[in-house]
Structures are given as structure tokens and as C-alpha cells.
Scaffold this motif. Structure first.
Motif, PDB file in Angstrom:
ATOM      1  N   PHE A 138      28.075  46.838  52.392  1.00 54.30           N
ATOM      2  CA  PHE A 138      28.193  47.866  53.417  1.00 54.30           C
ATOM      3  C   PHE A 138      28.783  47.325  54.715  1.00 54.30           C
ATOM      4  O   PHE A 138      29.339  48.080  55.511  1.00 54.30           O
ATOM      5  CB  PHE A 138      26.819  48.494  53.673  1.00 54.30           C
ATOM      6  N   ASP A 139      28.673  46.026  54.934  1.00 53.64           N
ATOM      7  CA  ASP A 139      29.248  45.436  56.145  1.00 53.64           C
ATOM      8  C   ASP A 139      30.657  44.898  55.915  1.00 53.64           C
ATOM      9  O   ASP A 139      31.221  44.227  56.777  1.00 53.64           O
ATOM     10  CB  ASP A 139      28.350  44.323  56.681  1.00 53.64           C
ATOM     11  N   GLY A 140      31.230  45.186  54.727  1.00 54.69           N
ATOM     12  CA  GLY A 140      32.588  44.762  54.434  1.00 54.69           C
ATOM     13  C   GLY A 140      32.699  43.406  53.774  1.00 54.69           C
ATOM     14  O   GLY A 140      33.801  42.942  53.482  1.00 54.69           O
ATOM     15  N   THR A 141      31.570  42.758  53.471  1.00 52.73           N
ATOM     16  CA  THR A 141      31.594  41.441  52.838  1.00 52.73           C
ATOM     17  C   THR A 141      31.846  41.576  51.342  1.00 52.73           C
ATOM     18  O   THR A 141      31.144  42.334  50.660  1.00 52.73           O
ATOM     19  CB  THR A 141      30.255  40.706  53.051  1.00 52.73           C
ATOM     20  N   PRO A 142      32.858  40.880  50.781  1.00 49.46           N
ATOM     21  CA  PRO A 142      33.083  40.933  49.323  1.00 49.46           C
ATOM     22  C   PRO A 142      31.853  40.429  48.566  1.00 49.46           C
ATOM     23  O   PRO A 142      31.236  39.445  48.966  1.00 49.46           O
ATOM     24  CB  PRO A 142      34.286  40.002  49.115  1.00 49.46           C
ATOM     25  N   ILE A 143      31.498  41.114  47.481  1.00 51.60           N
ATOM     26  CA  ILE A 143      30.323  40.673  46.708  1.00 51.60           C
ATOM     27  C   ILE A 143      30.724  40.040  45.377  1.00 51.60           C
ATOM     28  O   ILE A 143      29.863  39.653  44.599  1.00 51.60           O
ATOM     29  CB  ILE A 143      29.333  41.825  46.493  1.00 51.60           C
ATOM     30  N   HIS A 144      32.036  39.945  45.123  1.00 46.90           N
ATOM     31  CA  HIS A 144      32.558  39.145  44.002  1.00 46.90           C
ATOM     32  C   HIS A 144      31.924  39.527  42.658  1.00 46.90           C
ATOM     33  O   HIS A 144      31.344  38.692  41.958  1.00 46.90           O
ATOM     34  CB  HIS A 144      32.343  37.648  44.275  1.00 46.90           C
ATOM     35  N   VAL A 145      32.053  40.771  42.292  1.00 50.58           N
ATOM     36  CA  VAL A 145      31.519  41.242  41.010  1.00 50.58           C
ATOM     37  C   VAL A 145      32.378  40.717  39.863  1.00 50.58           C
ATOM     38  O   VAL A 145      33.606  40.740  39.933  1.00 50.58           O
ATOM     39  CB  VAL A 145      31.491  42.784  40.968  1.00 50.58           C
ATOM     40  N   VAL A 146      31.741  40.242  38.818  1.00 49.85           N
ATOM     41  CA  VAL A 146      32.409  39.872  37.560  1.00 49.85           C
ATOM     42  C   VAL A 146      31.641  40.555  36.439  1.00 49.85           C
ATOM     43  O   VAL A 146      30.423  40.408  36.339  1.00 49.85           O
ATOM     44  CB  VAL A 146      32.420  38.350  37.337  1.00 49.85           C
ATOM     45  N   HIS A 147      32.333  41.329  35.604  1.00 49.27           N
ATOM     46  CA  HIS A 147      31.657  42.073  34.540  1.00 49.27           C
ATOM     47  C   HIS A 147      31.016  41.139  33.527  1.00 49.27           C
ATOM     48  O   HIS A 147      29.876  41.336  33.116  1.00 49.27           O
ATOM     49  CB  HIS A 147      32.649  43.012  33.839  1.00 49.27           C
ATOM     50  N   ARG A 148      31.763  40.133  33.078  1.00 50.14           N
ATOM     51  CA  ARG A 148      31.304  39.092  32.138  1.00 50.14           C
ATOM     52  C   ARG A 148      31.103  39.575  30.705  1.00 50.14           C
ATOM     53  O   ARG A 148      30.705  38.789  29.840  1.00 50.14           O
ATOM     54  CB  ARG A 148      30.017  38.417  32.631  1.00 50.14           C
ATOM     55  N   ASP A 149      31.348  40.862  30.435  1.00 48.46           N
ATOM     56  CA  ASP A 149      31.230  41.354  29.064  1.00 48.46           C
ATOM     57  C   ASP A 149      32.276  42.430  28.803  1.00 48.46           C
ATOM     58  O   ASP A 149      31.983  43.456  28.184  1.00 48.46           O
ATOM     59  CB  ASP A 149      29.816  41.901  28.819  1.00 48.46           C
ATOM     60  N   ALA A 150      33.482  42.213  29.298  1.00 43.36           N
ATOM     61  CA  ALA A 150      34.580  43.153  29.061  1.00 43.36           C
ATOM     62  C   ALA A 150      35.009  43.023  27.597  1.00 43.36           C
ATOM     63  O   ALA A 150      35.633  42.044  27.201  1.00 43.36           O
ATOM     64  CB  ALA A 150      35.751  42.854  29.994  1.00 43.36           C
ATOM     65  N   SER A 151      34.646  43.999  26.797  1.00 45.90           N
ATOM     66  CA  SER A 151      34.871  43.954  25.352  1.00 45.90           C
ATOM     67  C   SER A 151      35.080  45.376  24.854  1.00 45.90           C
ATOM     68  O   SER A 151      34.819  46.346  25.582  1.00 45.90           O
ATOM     69  CB  SER A 151      33.672  43.310  24.647  1.00 45.90           C
ATOM     70  N   PRO A 152      35.562  45.554  23.622  1.00 45.55           N
ATOM     71  CA  PRO A 152      35.777  46.917  23.108  1.00 45.55           C
ATOM     72  C   PRO A 152      34.516  47.770  23.128  1.00 45.55           C
ATOM     73  O   PRO A 152      34.598  48.991  23.263  1.00 45.55           O
ATOM     74  CB  PRO A 152      36.266  46.664  21.673  1.00 45.55           C
ATOM     75  N   GLN A 153      33.349  47.156  22.998  1.00 41.31           N
ATOM     76  CA  GLN A 153      32.101  47.915  23.027  1.00 41.31           C
ATOM     77  C   GLN A 153      31.844  48.532  24.397  1.00 41.31           C
ATOM     78  O   GLN A 153      31.134  49.534  24.503  1.00 41.31           O
ATOM     79  CB  GLN A 153      30.922  47.007  22.647  1.00 41.31           C
ATOM     80  N   ASN A 154      32.402  47.947  25.438  1.00 46.37           N
ATOM     81  CA  ASN A 154      32.105  48.386  26.795  1.00 46.37           C
ATOM     82  C   ASN A 154      33.286  49.077  27.483  1.00 46.37           C
ATOM     83  O   ASN A 154      33.327  49.175  28.706  1.00 46.37           O
ATOM     84  CB  ASN A 154      31.629  47.199  27.640  1.00 46.37           C
ATOM     85  N   ILE A 155      34.247  49.519  26.677  1.00 46.16           N
ATOM     86  CA  ILE A 155      35.338  50.354  27.187  1.00 46.16           C
ATOM     87  C   ILE A 155      35.255  51.687  26.460  1.00 46.16           C
ATOM     88  O   ILE A 155      35.349  51.740  25.236  1.00 46.16           O
ATOM     89  CB  ILE A 155      36.708  49.690  26.965  1.00 46.16           C
ATOM     90  N   PHE A 156      35.036  52.753  27.214  1.00 44.27           N
ATOM     91  CA  PHE A 156      34.721  54.057  26.640  1.00 44.27           C
ATOM     92  C   PHE A 156      35.876  55.025  26.837  1.00 44.27           C
ATOM     93  O   PHE A 156      36.502  55.052  27.903  1.00 44.27           O
ATOM     94  CB  PHE A 156      33.463  54.616  27.310  1.00 44.27           C
ATOM     95  N   VAL A 157      36.155  55.818  25.797  1.00 43.01           N
ATOM     96  CA  VAL A 157      37.213  56.830  25.848  1.00 43.01           C
ATOM     97  C   VAL A 157      36.571  58.192  25.604  1.00 43.01           C
ATOM     98  O   VAL A 157      35.981  58.420  24.546  1.00 43.01           O
ATOM     99  CB  VAL A 157      38.298  56.571  24.786  1.00 43.01           C
ATOM    100  N   THR A 158      36.658  59.094  26.577  1.00 44.27           N
ATOM    101  CA  THR A 158      36.096  60.425  26.379  1.00 44.27           C
ATOM    102  C   THR A 158      37.102  61.309  25.646  1.00 44.27           C
ATOM    103  O   THR A 158      38.309  61.039  25.627  1.00 44.27           O
ATOM    104  CB  THR A 158      35.724  61.086  27.713  1.00 44.27           C
ATOM    105  N   TYR A 159      36.581  62.380  25.057  1.00 45.06           N
ATOM    106  CA  TYR A 159      37.451  63.298  24.326  1.00 45.06           C
ATOM    107  C   TYR A 159      38.404  64.038  25.259  1.00 45.06           C
ATOM    108  O   TYR A 159      39.410  64.591  24.806  1.00 45.06           O
ATOM    109  CB  TYR A 159      36.599  64.298  23.543  1.00 45.06           C
ATOM    110  N   ASP A 160      38.104  64.055  26.544  1.00 41.10           N
ATOM    111  CA  ASP A 160      38.994  64.686  27.516  1.00 41.10           C
ATOM    112  C   ASP A 160      40.059  63.722  28.046  1.00 41.10           C
ATOM    113  O   ASP A 160      40.889  64.118  28.869  1.00 41.10           O
ATOM    114  CB  ASP A 160      38.180  65.236  28.696  1.00 41.10           C
ATOM    115  N   GLY A 161      40.000  62.476  27.603  1.00 43.10           N
ATOM    116  CA  GLY A 161      41.035  61.530  27.995  1.00 43.10           C
ATOM    117  C   GLY A 161      40.735  60.752  29.256  1.00 43.10           C
ATOM    118  O   GLY A 161      41.645  60.472  30.036  1.00 43.10           O
TER     119      GLY A 161
END
Length: 528
Positions: A138-161
Motif C-alpha cells: 500500500f505504500d508503493g513498496t514492491p513485494i516481489h511475488v513469485v507464483h512458484r507453481d506456474a503449471s497447466p494445472q494452475n492455468i484456467f480457461v473459462t468457457y467464455d474465453g
């Protein structure tokens, strides 16, 4: 940080179906009550009661909740609320009507799923990842997020595209309450970056590598680490030895090959610096080669392949909603009493995080055994206690994967035995039951083995059996005598690799004499 306090928060939601049970939480589909009879479907992720007393598990769940509450992007799953029901924390998230990329690859077949469809999915997922990587406090400081589990199981496709990145359960931010111990791994090994596989601190470029693996598989139309067990993958990652894309896909577009090669660079500094850079490259490639395949086209394709599954889920939801009667108060609903929508492909937000955590040090230093499910069994001389610990690590990973499948209700016939019958046998049981005086079943005969001897030159060459490291130099060992085919491969710097296919029918002696690579620089061979 203490847990959020909202004793009545859970009461806003009426659970209507169980999605699954994971390592840290139970997940269900629920309907949220709104004014004037407004109802909204949500996914509730609720910390498991028996784990709430564990400070480390509680810290991990709080980390996910704190991070999820900050994420707000079209390509990231939306979190509506983080609350508390008594002593149990819960996260309320948007309900995604669609399928994870992993399920799409299974349904269509990775070999038949078109490349433009997969590249569009990855391009939009990269937009979501870049947003998370750029997240600031909230104060503008980067929090350096890393997903660490970017894989086909965690990428979702809805029927609406709409393509969304889900499950930040093991994501890491600078202000996380939990601490990953040095040398411990979290994530799916097949999509890990080299630095993540070594248990080192990672940054956004680790997620870029993971997406690069998915891109490699889309181009090659097969799994990048097909035939390798987890310990073999860790060993290869540590050495920087990835399967050759050009060998797997000889007709690969040179431009796409260059993009994939850069995303998969061994050193983080040689990769794309941000997910946005890789996103721009893939977007340009799509525009130039496939007229900018749209996400809406991808959604329509997915909907056409999962029409029956979608109708089944919609029918279940409609039946449950007819029974919902909002009276301001109602008895608690036990998860075990709810209908299950986890049997087979389902429309859900897959957030059943059961993080894998183990030390890779012994696994990398000890040649792993070949997976018995794909390549038969092999026995080597000189096994040590380190090898046994590595084997236990591999089994622990397998146990976690099996636990996830059981949570989702995807159980194949034969994995679980039916419980003993307590009722008297009916006509069918009488026909199939063995006679009371039948002799006990005889134990299976011991497996026969064949001797395997591999002679290789140069003497410093490294040997692989079905992709798994075997030894440096000559090898002697055994294989199960089952007639299966195996591939023995030898590699050495400055030499052309050589392979030979063998069948485990009788004792084998394999001789591999590597030829010098004409294009390799002359001089002292590089160390292996």
C-alpha cells in the motif's frame, strides 16, 4: 499477524457441493446470499480443522489469504473475502466455469491440441503473472511475488474465453509470514526452474522458466520430461541438461524456437527479464502467424469439448439452488453430506494446495532408480542410505500427487479396493464368491532378472537408461526380465551422443563408442 476476525463471515454462504479436499484446506462450491434474493456462486476454501493449530500451516494459509486479497486482474482468479468461522479461516473466491489447461490437454490430447490455442492461453496467463510480479504494498513498496507453481494445472480457461492464473497457495512474497527452509522444494518438479529445484531463493524469472516448459510441450506436442522420474528431472536441471526441442519437434518454427530457448535459459540472467517481455514476444508471434488467435475463440473451443461435463455441473447446481431457502439462519452443513462434483472433469477453481517439500541434495548426488511404472525396475550395486532417502523423497512426491487425485475424486479402477462386505451375500455374490474350501492363493513367483553390462568410450562418458542417469563410465546391473524395451544413451562433451534400444529378455552386453563431434572445439575435453 493474527487471523482475520469475522465470526459470522461463513454464515453468508451456503455450501451446496464438495469440490475436493487438499493438503491444507477443504474446498466447496457455495451460494452467497445478497439483497433482494440475489444469489452468487462462489468457491470457498476453508483451512482444515486439524491443521489450524500448526503455526507453519496457519502462516502459509494466511500468506495465501493476504496475497489473494490484493490480487485484482482479469487474468488472475478474484478473491472476494477472507474471513474466519470460529477458529477456521476461509477464502471466498470467484467460481470459474471452465477447465484447467491440464484437463484440456488430457481431453483433447497434447499431440492434437493446436499450438495457437495453447500459445494464446500462455500469453494471457503471462499477463496475469506479470501483474502479480509487479504487485506493490500500500505504500508503493514492491513485494516481489513469485507464483512458484506456474503449471497447466494452475492455468484456467473459462468457457467464455477468459484465461486466469489460479492457486497462489505456495506463492512467495517479501512480506510472507512463513519461511521456506533452505534446500526445501515447493512446487511441481516437472515445471520447476533450475534454481527452484536446488531450493534456492527465486524471483519472477523462475515463473518465466515454468511457462517456457509449458511452451516447449505445446510445440513438441508431448511432455518435456516424458519418461523421467522426479529425481532424474532434478539431476538434469542441476546440470542444465534439457531435452532438445529441435529433436522433439524437427519442424518447429525458428522464431518460436528462439523464444522458447530464451525462456528456458539455465541462468536466470539469460532469460526474459519479465513475464511481460515473454508475453510481448508470443503476442507478436500469434499476430504474425495466426492472425492473433483470440481468447474468445479458445473459450468456444473448450466449451465444445466439455459440453457434457458443463451440463452435468449446471444440472447439479440448479438442483441444489432449488433447495436453498434463506431464512437468516440454518444448521451447519457437513462437507461429507454434500454432493460431490470432483468425480471427473469439473468446473472449479483448483486451489487444493498440498505443497511438496523435500531436500534435493541426496536426490541429485545419487543415481535415481528408473520408474517401475514406465520403464521396468533396475537394481544397481553400491546403493547407500542416501539413495534410500532419495527414494523416500520420490515416494513422498508421489503420495502428494495421489492425495490430490483422491481429493478431486479422480480414482481409477483398482487403486482402491472395495471395503469388506458385512451384509450376507446375495445371489450375485454367491455366484462370484470362491468356495469356502478353496485353497489359499499362491504367492506370485519372484521376478526374474537379466544382467546388463554397458561398456562405453570415452571412459568419462555419462550413461542414461530411459532418460534417468545411470553412471559415469562402464556400468553393470540388473533389469527385470519382462521383455520390455529400454533405451541406453551415452553422452560426453565434444562427442556425438549415441543411443541403443535393448529388450530385457536375456543377459545383455552393450558397447557404445562415441564419435567426436566435428563441430566441437579441439583440446582438453570439458569436465562432465
Amino acid at each position: 499477524m493474527s487471523a482475520p476476525s469475522d465470526p459470522q463471515g461463513w454464515r453468508k454462504y451456503r455450501p451446496i457441493a464438495e469440490i475436493g479436499r487438499g493438503g491444507m484446506a477443504d474446498v466447496c462450491l457455495a451460494v452467497a446470499r445478497g439483497p433482494a434474493g440475489f444469489n452468487k456462486l462462489v468457491v470457498l476454501k476453508r483451512a482444515r480443522a486439524e491443521l489450524c493449530e500448526d503455526p507453519e500451516i496457519l502462516a502459509m494459509f494466511l500468506d495465501e489469504a493476504r496475497l489473494a486479497a490484493r490480487l485484482n486482474h482479469p487474468n488472475v482468479v478474484q478473491t472476494y473475502e477472507v474471513g474466519e468461522d470460529g477458529e477456521r479461516l476461509f477464502i471466498a473466491m470467484e467460481y470459474l466455469d471452465g477447465q484447467p489447461l491440464s484437463q484440456l490437454r488430457v481431453r483433447v490430447g497434447l499431440a492434437d491440441l493446436s499450438l495457437p490455442v495453447q500459445v494464446r492461453v500462455l500469453t494471457d496467463a503471462l499477463a496475469g503473472l506479470h501483474y502479480a510480479h509487479e504487485l506493490r504494498d500500500f505504500d508503493g513498496t514492491p513485494i516481489h511475488v513469485v507464483h512458484r507453481d506456474a503449471s497447466p494445472q494452475n492455468i484456467f480457461v473459462t468457457y467464455d474465453g477468459v484465461i486466469k492464473v489460479v492457486d497462489f497457495g505456495i506463492a512467495k512474497a517479501a512480506d510472507s509470514l512463513s519461511e521456506t527452509r533452505a534446500g526445501m522444494l515447493k512446487g511441481k518438479v516437472a515445471y520447476m526452474s533450475p534454481e527452484q529445484s536446488r531450493g534456492e531463493r527465486v524471483d519472477r524469472r523462475s515463473d518465466v522458466f515454468s511457462v517456457g516448459v509449458i511452451l516447449w510441450e505445446a510445440i513438441a506436442r508431448r511432455r518435456m520430461w516424458k519418461g523421467y522420474n522426479d529425481l532424474a528431472i532434478l539431476g538434469r536441471l542441476g546440470l542444465g541438461e534439457l531435452p532438445d526441442l529441435r529433436v522433439a519437434a524437427p519442424d518447429v518454427d525458428p522464431e518460436l524456437e528462439r523464444i522458447c530457448h530464451k525462456a528456458l535459459a539455465h541462468a536466470p540472467g539469460d532469460r526474459y527479464a519479465t513475464a511481460a517481455e515473454l508475453h510481448a514476444e508470443l503476442e507478436r508471434w500469434l499476430r504474425e502467424h495466426h492472425h492473433g488467435m483470440s481468447a474468445r475463440e479458445v473459450g468456444a473451443f473448450v466449451a465444445s469439448r466439455f459440453a457434457d461435463d458443463r451440463a452435468r455441473i449446471q444440472q447439479l447446481v440448479e438442483e441444489q439452488l432449488r433447495d436453498v431457502r434463506w431464512s437468516g439462519s440454518y444448521g451447519r452443513v457437513a462437507l461429507s453430506d454434500l454432493p460431490k462434483i470432483g468425480a471427473g472433469p469439473v468446473s472449479m477453481t483448483p486451489t487444493l494446495t498440498a505443497p511438496a517439500a523435500f531436500s534435493p541434495s541426496d536426490a541429485i548426488s545419487t543415481p535415481p532408480a528408473v520408474s517401475s511404472t514406465e520403464t521396468g525396475q533396475t537394481r544397481r550395486t553400491g546403493q547407500t542410505a542416501r539413495g534410500e532417502r532419495a527414494s523416500r523423497s520420490s515416494r513422498r512426491l508421489a503420495a502428494i500427487a495421489i492425495a490430490f487425485l483422491l481429493a478431486a475424486g479422480v480414482v481409477t479402477a483398482g487403486i482402491l479396493r472395495p471395503p469388506p462386505r458385512t451384509a450376507p451375500a446375495g445371489p450375485l455374490e454367491a455366484l462370484t464368491a470362491p468356495p469356502a474350501d478353496a485353497p489359499p492363493p499362491q504367492p506370485a513367483p519372484p521376478q526374474q532378472e537379466v544382467r546388463l553390462v554397458v561398456r562405453v568410450s570415452p571412459a568419462e562418458a555419462r550413461l542414461f537408461l530411459d532418460g534417468a542417469p545411470l553412471s559415469r563410465g562402464d556400468h553393470q546391473g540388473q533389469l527385470v526380465k519382462d521383455g520390455r524395451e529400454h533405451v541406453v544413451r551415452a553422452e560426453a562433451p565434444g562427442f556425438l551422443p549415441q543411443e541403443e534400444t535393448i529388450a530385457a529378455k536375456s543377459d545383455l552386453v552393450v558397447k557404445l563408442a562415441l564419435e567426436r563431434d566435428p563441430g566441437a572445439p579441439r583440446g582438453k575435453p570439458a569436465p562432465i
